[in-house]
Design an enzyme around this catalytic site. Structure first.
Site, PDB file in Angstrom:
ATOM      1  N   ARG A  76       1.237  14.490  13.254  1.00  0.00           N
ATOM      2  CA  ARG A  76       1.702  14.320  11.880  1.00  0.00           C
ATOM      3  C   ARG A  76       1.713  15.610  11.052  1.00  0.00           C
ATOM      4  NH1 ARG A  76      -0.854   8.764   9.646  1.00  0.00           N
ATOM      5  NH2 ARG A  76       1.202   8.346   8.865  1.00  0.00           N
ATOM      6  N   LYS A 119       0.840  -1.201   0.000  1.00  0.00           N
ATOM      7  CA  LYS A 119       0.000   0.000   0.000  1.00  0.00           C
ATOM      8  C   LYS A 119       0.877   1.254   0.000  1.00  0.00           C
ATOM      9  CE  LYS A 119      -1.754   1.600   4.070  1.00  0.00           C
ATOM     10  NZ  LYS A 119      -1.427   3.019   4.291  1.00  0.00           N
ATOM     11  N   ASN A 120       1.839   1.306   0.915  1.00  0.00           N
ATOM     12  CA  ASN A 120       2.616   2.546   1.068  1.00  0.00           C
ATOM     13  C   ASN A 120       3.533   2.812  -0.114  1.00  0.00           C
ATOM     14  OD1 ASN A 120       1.342   3.016   3.439  1.00  0.00           O
ATOM     15  ND2 ASN A 120       3.077   2.519   4.778  1.00  0.00           N
ATOM     16  N   ASP A 159       4.433   0.354  12.050  1.00  0.00           N
ATOM     17  CA  ASP A 159       3.222  -0.235  11.464  1.00  0.00           C
ATOM     18  C   ASP A 159       3.030  -1.704  11.833  1.00  0.00           C
ATOM     19  OD1 ASP A 159       2.621   2.181  10.336  1.00  0.00           O
ATOM     20  OD2 ASP A 159       3.075   1.613   8.275  1.00  0.00           O
ATOM     21  N   ARG A 170      -3.743  10.749   4.670  1.00  0.00           N
ATOM     22  CA  ARG A 170      -2.563  11.604   4.779  1.00  0.00           C
ATOM     23  C   ARG A 170      -1.654  11.504   3.556  1.00  0.00           C
ATOM     24  NH1 ARG A 170       0.969  14.441   8.035  1.00  0.00           N
ATOM     25  NH2 ARG A 170       3.141  13.958   7.675  1.00  0.00           N
ATOM     26  N   CYS A 203      -4.874   8.494   9.587  1.00  0.00           N
ATOM     27  CA  CYS A 203      -5.112   7.783  10.852  1.00  0.00           C
ATOM     28  C   CYS A 203      -4.956   8.732  12.037  1.00  0.00           C
ATOM     29  CB  CYS A 203      -4.085   6.675  11.022  1.00  0.00           C
ATOM     30  SG  CYS A 203      -4.410   5.212  10.044  1.00  0.00           S
ATOM     31  N   ARG A 213      -8.761  -0.010   4.292  1.00  0.00           N
ATOM     32  CA  ARG A 213      -7.768   0.946   3.792  1.00  0.00           C
ATOM     33  C   ARG A 213      -6.460   0.232   3.461  1.00  0.00           C
ATOM     34  NH1 ARG A 213      -6.248   5.491   7.485  1.00  0.00           N
ATOM     35  NH2 ARG A 213      -4.890   5.704   5.699  1.00  0.00           N
TER      36      ARG A 213
HETATM   37  C1  UD1 Z   1       4.612   6.694   6.429  1.00  0.00           C
HETATM   38  C2  UD1 Z   1       3.672   5.519   6.213  1.00  0.00           C
HETATM   39  C3  UD1 Z   1       3.043   5.096   7.540  1.00  0.00           C
HETATM   40  C4  UD1 Z   1       4.140   4.805   8.562  1.00  0.00           C
HETATM   41  C5  UD1 Z   1       5.111   5.980   8.668  1.00  0.00           C
HETATM   42  C6  UD1 Z   1       6.298   5.692   9.574  1.00  0.00           C
HETATM   43  C7  UD1 Z   1       2.863   5.915   3.963  1.00  0.00           C
HETATM   44  C8  UD1 Z   1       1.719   6.258   3.089  1.00  0.00           C
HETATM   45  N1  UD1 Z   1       2.630   5.928   5.293  1.00  0.00           N
HETATM   46  O1  UD1 Z   1       3.826   7.771   6.926  1.00  0.00           O
HETATM   47  O2  UD1 Z   1       2.274   3.915   7.306  1.00  0.00           O
HETATM   48  O3  UD1 Z   1       3.547   4.569   9.829  1.00  0.00           O
HETATM   49  O4  UD1 Z   1       5.625   6.322   7.368  1.00  0.00           O
HETATM   50  O5  UD1 Z   1       6.967   4.550   9.140  1.00  0.00           O
HETATM   51  O6  UD1 Z   1       3.935   5.597   3.498  1.00  0.00           O
HETATM   52  N2  UD1 Z   1       6.705  14.277  10.968  1.00  0.00           N
HETATM   53  C9  UD1 Z   1       6.862  15.603  11.282  1.00  0.00           C
HETATM   54  N3  UD1 Z   1       6.868  16.522  10.258  1.00  0.00           N
HETATM   55  C10 UD1 Z   1       6.742  16.153   8.948  1.00  0.00           C
HETATM   56  C11 UD1 Z   1       6.595  14.788   8.638  1.00  0.00           C
HETATM   57  C12 UD1 Z   1       6.576  13.873   9.670  1.00  0.00           C
HETATM   58  O7  UD1 Z   1       6.972  15.965  12.441  1.00  0.00           O
HETATM   59  O8  UD1 Z   1       6.777  17.019   8.075  1.00  0.00           O
HETATM   60  C13 UD1 Z   1       6.672  13.270  12.048  1.00  0.00           C
HETATM   61  C14 UD1 Z   1       5.315  12.591  12.137  1.00  0.00           C
HETATM   62  O9  UD1 Z   1       4.403  13.331  12.927  1.00  0.00           O
HETATM   63  C15 UD1 Z   1       5.662  11.281  12.774  1.00  0.00           C
HETATM   64  C16 UD1 Z   1       7.043  10.962  12.206  1.00  0.00           C
HETATM   65  O10 UD1 Z   1       7.556  12.219  11.744  1.00  0.00           O
HETATM   66  O11 UD1 Z   1       5.747  11.395  14.160  1.00  0.00           O
HETATM   67  C17 UD1 Z   1       7.042   9.961  11.075  1.00  0.00           C
HETATM   68  O12 UD1 Z   1       6.329  10.446   9.991  1.00  0.00           O
HETATM   69  P1  UD1 Z   1       6.657  10.043   8.483  1.00  0.00           P
HETATM   70  O13 UD1 Z   1       7.865   9.181   8.409  1.00  0.00           O
HETATM   71  O14 UD1 Z   1       6.611  11.285   7.682  1.00  0.00           O
HETATM   72  O15 UD1 Z   1       5.392   9.157   8.159  1.00  0.00           O
HETATM   73  P2  UD1 Z   1       4.418   9.248   6.927  1.00  0.00           P
HETATM   74  O16 UD1 Z   1       5.177   9.475   5.675  1.00  0.00           O
HETATM   75  O17 UD1 Z   1       3.281  10.142   7.252  1.00  0.00           O
END
Ligand code: UD1
Length: 423
Positions: free
Chosen positions: A123, A22-23, A309, A94, A118, A401
């Site tokens: 985030r 999915k991701n 995850d 997201r 979620c 999802r």
């Molecule tokens: C992706 C995955 C999700 C997984 C996560 C961490 C997808 C579609 N989703 O989510 O399933 O749980 O990686 O492995 O690929 N953060 C900030 N600022 C930002 C971006 C992130 O503070 O601009 C923080 C987030 O709040 C969180 C952490 O960084 O605490 C990890 O986020 P991130 O690695 O960006 O996850 P996603 O890409 O949203």
């Protein structure tokens, strides 16, 4: 609303086919915005998040056709496109934020609603926007929308040091940089297999990318990208989830398409818990060596560490383990919402901030439960495979999802599980 009903106590035996990730699909699909030519993805999972991304891309002007019941998707984005990603679609997921980098790279401007997704933490998107700003974008937040504009109409290469190895920000910047002027270096980049899969696909489209899979990625901008065909990498989270099913329920299951390299840190924890994982030519075969798994401590980390995850699913297993385990959640601040539901089924879990202490019990009892995110939902199903009596998992839309036909896959290896249509 549909629910899933599991009656615990059946030992499992057989093979489960693991779908495409999915991701990975959710970042490969927006890559179509980077070219006028068609991008075809094979091994795409059939999930509601993929439908949401399809709707979003169509709203931007992409033409999308699918074959094999959605497993093969061809996306084409030629001519003029719309550069506003609307709140009504973006709020559902997201990962919708992954259109920001490609839109900005292609058109020099974009308006993208801040996403939902979620309910597992705040985030924010600051790492994405700070990175794009370094590449010459001006970004303002107005009425819940990010208004982004590349100075001079084109993004420029830059050296970007991430404060945290964000998966989504790495993907957004990597895509944006493929068409930027000059060279972009992302330091402290995420190293997840989905990033490598995206880089592989972008290279097939003509991008120049080095270092993906390490914490420093270099992208040399090119004038244009062309079409390509790319198979989506195996879903390591679905893989890990089904690897836990025979450990909890008993029996032996082979997860077809699974590879150890996708789940190494997770498999190491399973090994410590007394689980035998064997790599075959077709996948990963899993069975528990003794009667009960042993307690193990787990800390979630960016790849190659233990994936956040899989934390909820691992907790479901540790509920039945011999001994006390400590689970530390380091990626998201609010990701133990499955714990109170597992407690309702008889688990012994104490949550203090980002730490959960799980004291294994020999028996749990089925109950009506519900979860507020995708991985939490599936952890309740896993616990239900062993719990005495009936477990009814409500709010199945979370599962849809990210999991293709859970009842069919687990039922196919002997679980007593069915999807019950809601009224
Ligand atoms: C992706 C995955 C999700 C997984 C996560 C961490 C997808 C579609 N989703 O989510 O399933 O749980 O990686 O492995 O690929 N953060 C900030 N600022 C930002 C971006 C992130 O503070 O601009 C923080 C987030 O709040 C969180 C952490 O960084 O605490 C990890 O986020 P991130 O690695 O960006 O996850 P996603 O890409 O949203």
């Amino acid at each position: 609303m549909d629910s899933i009903v599991v009656r615990g106590g059946k030992s499992l035996s057989g093979k489960i086919e693991i779908a495409g990730a999915k991701n990975a699909a959710l970042t490969l699909m927006p890559a179509t915005l980077l070219s006028d030519e068609p991008l075809t993805l094979t091994n795409t999972p059939r999930l509601s998040d993929i439908k949401t991304m399809t709707l979003l891309l169509e709203s931007l002007g992409a033409e999308i056709s699918s074959l094999q019941d959605g497993k093969v998707q061809t996306m084409s984005c030629h001519g003029t496109i719309n550069t506003t990603a609307d709140y009504d679609i973006v709020r559902k997921m997201r990962a919708s934020n992954l259109v920001l980098g490609p839109l900005l790279a292609r058109e020099g401007h974009a308006i993208v609603s801040l996403p939902g997704g979620c309910a597992i933490g705040a985030r924010p998107m600051d790492i994405h926007t700070d990175g794009l700003a370094k590449m010459g974008a001006e970004i303002d937040l107005k009425d819940g929308y990010l208004h982004a504009k590349a100075n001079g109409g084109t993004l420029k290469g830059a050296v970007i040091d991430f404060p945290f190895a964000s998966v989504g920000a790495t993907e957004n910047i990597m895509m944006a940089a493929t068409l930027a002027k000059g060279t972009t270096v992302i330091n402290n980049a995420a190293r997840e297999p989905e990033i490598v899969d995206l880089a592989d696909c972008l290279r097939k489209m003509g991008a120049q990318i080095d270092g993906d899979g390490t914490s420093s990625i270099t992208i040399q901008g090119v004038d244009r990208l062309h079409g390509a065909t790319h198979p989506v990498v195996t879903d390591r989270i679905e893989l890990g989830t089904y690897m836990l099913a025979p450990v909890i329920a008993g029996g032996e299951v082979e997860c077809l398409g699974g590879r150890m390299s996708l789940v190494a840190s997770f498999a190491e924890k399973l090994d410590q818990a007394g689980v035998l994982v064997e790599e075959t030519t077709t996948g990963l075969k899993v069975k528990l060596k003794g009667d009960r798994p042993k307690a193990v401590d787990v800390t979630t980390e960016p790849f190659p560490g233990f994936p956040t995850d899989l934390q909820a699913q691992m907790m479901a297993m540790l509920c039945f383990a011999d001994g006390t385990s400590v689970l530390e959640e380091k990626i998201f601040e609010n990701r133990f919402m499955h714990a109170p539901e597992l407690v309702r089924m008889g688990a012994e879990i104490d949550v203090q901030g980002g730490t959960a202490t799980v004291t294994g019990v020999e028996k749990m009892k089925g109950a009506p439960v519900m979860a507020t995110d995708l991985r939490a939902s599936v952890s309740l199903i896993l616990a239900g495979l062993k719990a005495e009596g009936e477990t009814q998992v409500n709010r199945v839309y979370h599962l849809d999802r990210g999991y293709e036909d859970v009842a069919g896959k687990l039922g196919g290896v002997g679980a007593d599980i069915e999807r019950v249509p809601g009224s």
